[in-house]
Design a protein around this motif. Structure first.
Motif, PDB file in Angstrom:
ATOM      1  N   VAL A   1       2.965  -7.135  -1.181  1.00 48.74           N
ATOM      2  CA  VAL A   1       1.800  -7.235  -2.293  1.00 48.74           C
ATOM      3  C   VAL A   1       1.099  -8.791  -2.226  1.00 48.74           C
ATOM      4  CG1 VAL A   1       1.087  -7.149  -4.758  1.00 48.74           C
ATOM      5  CG2 VAL A   1       2.731  -5.527  -4.032  1.00 48.74           C
ATOM      6  N   GLN A   2      -0.176  -8.546  -2.060  1.00 46.07           N
ATOM      7  CA  GLN A   2      -0.940  -9.819  -1.835  1.00 46.07           C
ATOM      8  C   GLN A   2      -1.942  -9.957  -2.690  1.00 46.07           C
ATOM      9  OE1 GLN A   2      -1.667 -10.827   2.207  1.00 46.07           O
ATOM     10  NE2 GLN A   2      -2.906 -12.376   1.774  1.00 46.07           N
ATOM     11  N   SER A   3      -2.333 -11.253  -3.321  1.00 47.96           N
ATOM     12  CA  SER A   3      -3.512 -11.653  -4.179  1.00 47.96           C
ATOM     13  C   SER A   3      -4.029 -12.970  -3.995  1.00 47.96           C
ATOM     14  CB  SER A   3      -3.113 -11.154  -5.638  1.00 47.96           C
ATOM     15  OG  SER A   3      -3.968 -11.779  -6.186  1.00 47.96           O
ATOM     16  N   ASN A   4      -5.103 -13.308  -4.263  1.00 52.40           N
ATOM     17  CA  ASN A   4      -5.696 -14.329  -4.421  1.00 52.40           C
ATOM     18  C   ASN A   4      -6.129 -14.776  -5.964  1.00 52.40           C
ATOM     19  OD1 ASN A   4      -7.977 -12.793  -4.642  1.00 52.40           O
ATOM     20  ND2 ASN A   4      -9.596 -14.192  -3.792  1.00 52.40           N
ATOM     21  N   GLY A   5      -5.568 -13.982  -6.872  1.00 55.69           N
ATOM     22  CA  GLY A   5      -5.409 -14.199  -8.311  1.00 55.69           C
ATOM     23  C   GLY A   5      -4.437 -13.978  -8.966  1.00 55.69           C
TER      24      GLY A   5
ATOM     25  N   ALA B   1       0.834  -1.177  -0.001  1.00 55.64           N
ATOM     26  CA  ALA B   1      -0.130  -0.008   0.143  1.00 55.64           C
ATOM     27  C   ALA B   1       0.770   1.322   0.146  1.00 55.64           C
ATOM     28  CB  ALA B   1      -0.801   0.102   1.205  1.00 55.64           C
ATOM     29  N   LEU B   2       0.374   2.454  -0.603  1.00 56.99           N
ATOM     30  CA  LEU B   2       1.123   3.510  -0.916  1.00 56.99           C
ATOM     31  C   LEU B   2       0.213   4.920  -0.413  1.00 56.99           C
ATOM     32  CD1 LEU B   2       1.465   3.085  -4.480  1.00 56.99           C
ATOM     33  CD2 LEU B   2       3.141   2.625  -3.158  1.00 56.99           C
ATOM     34  N   GLY B   3      -0.016   5.033   0.810  1.00 56.23           N
ATOM     35  CA  GLY B   3      -0.978   5.940   1.362  1.00 56.23           C
ATOM     36  C   GLY B   3      -2.059   5.752   0.794  1.00 56.23           C
TER      37      GLY B   3
ATOM     38  N   ASP C   1       3.719  -0.716   4.294  1.00 58.43           N
ATOM     39  CA  ASP C   1       2.199  -0.629   3.559  1.00 58.43           C
ATOM     40  C   ASP C   1       2.144  -2.057   2.702  1.00 58.43           C
ATOM     41  OD1 ASP C   1       2.158   1.894   4.280  1.00 58.43           O
ATOM     42  OD2 ASP C   1       2.896   2.729   2.384  1.00 58.43           O
ATOM     43  N   GLU C   2       0.661  -2.280   2.565  1.00 60.88           N
ATOM     44  CA  GLU C   2       0.250  -3.389   2.331  1.00 60.88           C
ATOM     45  C   GLU C   2      -0.580  -3.116   0.954  1.00 60.88           C
ATOM     46  OE1 GLU C   2      -1.701  -5.560   5.033  1.00 60.88           O
ATOM     47  OE2 GLU C   2       0.153  -6.358   5.872  1.00 60.88           O
ATOM     48  N   LEU C   3      -0.466  -3.775  -0.219  1.00 63.49           N
ATOM     49  CA  LEU C   3      -1.511  -3.759  -1.534  1.00 63.49           C
ATOM     50  C   LEU C   3      -2.096  -4.942  -1.417  1.00 63.49           C
ATOM     51  CD1 LEU C   3      -2.741  -2.039  -3.445  1.00 63.49           C
ATOM     52  CD2 LEU C   3      -0.852  -2.522  -4.946  1.00 63.49           C
TER      53      LEU C   3
ATOM     54  N   ALA D   1      -5.649   1.912   8.248  1.00 68.62           N
ATOM     55  CA  ALA D   1      -4.388   2.086   8.751  1.00 68.62           C
ATOM     56  C   ALA D   1      -4.023   0.777   9.635  1.00 68.62           C
ATOM     57  CB  ALA D   1      -4.651   3.247   9.826  1.00 68.62           C
ATOM     58  N   ILE D   2      -2.780   0.403   9.506  1.00 74.61           N
ATOM     59  CA  ILE D   2      -2.230  -0.822  10.053  1.00 74.61           C
ATOM     60  C   ILE D   2      -1.147  -0.414  10.827  1.00 74.61           C
ATOM     61  CG2 ILE D   2      -3.309  -2.521   8.525  1.00 74.61           C
ATOM     62  CD1 ILE D   2      -0.560  -2.529   7.125  1.00 74.61           C
ATOM     63  N   ALA D   3      -0.393  -1.025  11.696  1.00 70.43           N
ATOM     64  CA  ALA D   3       0.730  -0.714  12.405  1.00 70.43           C
ATOM     65  C   ALA D   3       1.960  -0.465  11.340  1.00 70.43           C
ATOM     66  CB  ALA D   3       0.972  -2.027  13.210  1.00 70.43           C
ATOM     67  N   GLY D   4       2.382   0.429  11.290  1.00 68.19           N
ATOM     68  CA  GLY D   4       3.734   0.943  10.603  1.00 68.19           C
ATOM     69  C   GLY D   4       3.214   1.430   8.976  1.00 68.19           C
ATOM     70  N   GLY D   5       2.071   1.307   8.582  1.00 69.48           N
ATOM     71  CA  GLY D   5       1.603   2.012   7.458  1.00 69.48           C
ATOM     72  C   GLY D   5       0.125   1.765   7.056  1.00 69.48           C
ATOM     73  N   THR D   6      -0.073   1.591   5.653  1.00 67.69           N
ATOM     74  CA  THR D   6      -1.577   1.543   5.358  1.00 67.69           C
ATOM     75  C   THR D   6      -1.920   0.232   4.427  1.00 67.69           C
ATOM     76  OG1 THR D   6      -1.387   3.893   5.118  1.00 67.69           O
ATOM     77  CG2 THR D   6      -3.083   2.947   3.890  1.00 67.69           C
ATOM     78  N   ARG D   7      -3.121  -0.503   4.547  1.00 68.75           N
ATOM     79  CA  ARG D   7      -3.366  -1.363   3.987  1.00 68.75           C
ATOM     80  C   ARG D   7      -4.359  -0.958   2.749  1.00 68.75           C
ATOM     81  NH1 ARG D   7      -5.078  -5.618   7.402  1.00 68.75           N
ATOM     82  NH2 ARG D   7      -3.298  -6.178   7.295  1.00 68.75           N
ATOM     83  N   THR D   8      -4.099  -1.003   1.457  1.00 66.31           N
ATOM     84  CA  THR D   8      -5.261  -0.503   0.429  1.00 66.31           C
ATOM     85  C   THR D   8      -5.445  -1.929  -0.147  1.00 66.31           C
ATOM     86  OG1 THR D   8      -4.031   1.319  -0.013  1.00 66.31           O
ATOM     87  CG2 THR D   8      -5.227   0.491  -1.595  1.00 66.31           C
ATOM     88  N   THR D   9      -6.892  -2.169  -0.032  1.00 67.10           N
ATOM     89  CA  THR D   9      -7.566  -3.460  -0.601  1.00 67.10           C
ATOM     90  C   THR D   9      -8.300  -3.026  -1.735  1.00 67.10           C
ATOM     91  OG1 THR D   9      -7.614  -4.362   1.560  1.00 67.10           O
ATOM     92  CG2 THR D   9      -8.891  -5.495  -0.326  1.00 67.10           C
ATOM     93  N   TYR D  10      -8.030  -3.980  -2.941  1.00 68.83           N
ATOM     94  CA  TYR D  10      -8.932  -3.625  -4.255  1.00 68.83           C
ATOM     95  C   TYR D  10      -9.635  -5.079  -4.406  1.00 68.83           C
ATOM     96  CZ  TYR D  10      -6.264   0.182  -6.569  1.00 68.83           C
ATOM     97  OH  TYR D  10      -5.872   1.379  -6.748  1.00 68.83           O
ATOM     98  N   SER D  11     -11.046  -4.672  -4.472  1.00 68.21           N
ATOM     99  CA  SER D  11     -11.924  -5.626  -4.754  1.00 68.21           C
ATOM    100  C   SER D  11     -12.071  -5.753  -6.244  1.00 68.21           C
ATOM    101  CB  SER D  11     -13.171  -5.631  -3.907  1.00 68.21           C
ATOM    102  OG  SER D  11     -12.792  -5.795  -2.554  1.00 68.21           O
TER     103      SER D  11
END
Length: 118
Positions: free
Chosen positions: A98-102, A16-18, A70-72, A42-52
């Motif tokens: 970066v994480q994904s199920n696709g 994630a990037l802001g 950060d997490e994307l 907001a997560i510890a140490g950064g931001t989690r951005t989730t794309y559905s």
């Protein structure tokens, strides 16, 4: 002009990037044909951005710099769908997760530095 450098990655972990949602500063332009919904937490140490994501989708980024901590997350309705991330500009970084199920691909017009988890 630089040639496009493909980075096809079987993504197993996040980034994630802001605020990286479409329509926000730093967010991508969605070029379809699929559809995306986006949310940031907001997560510890950064931001989690989730794309559905529903359907194959293209995201065009003018600036892609994922900070450490950060997490994307790409959450696909169908694991056979994919997202192509077109990274315009000269330098891009993935220092977070970066994480994904696709299927997720990164295509960099310039340099892409990966020191995070993908």
């Amino acid at each position: 002009m630089n040639a496009w450098m493909p980075w096809i990655l079987p993504v197993v972990a996040g980034a994630a990037l802001g605020d990286l949602c479409p329509g926000s500063p730093g967010g991508p332009v969605v070029e379809g044909p699929g559809a995306v919904n986006c949310g940031c937490t907001a997560i510890a140490g950064g931001t989690r951005t989730t794309y559905s994501v529903a359907g194959d989708t293209v995201l065009r980024w003018t600036d892609f710099n994922l900070g450490a901590g950060d997490e994307l997350i790409f959450d696909f309705a169908n694991a056979d769908d994919s997202v192509a991330n077109l990274l315009l500009g000269s330098t891009h970084r993935i220092d977070g997760l970066v994480q994904s199920n696709g299927r997720v691909g990164f295509f960099a017009q310039g340099d892409l530095s990966i020191s995070g988890r993908v």
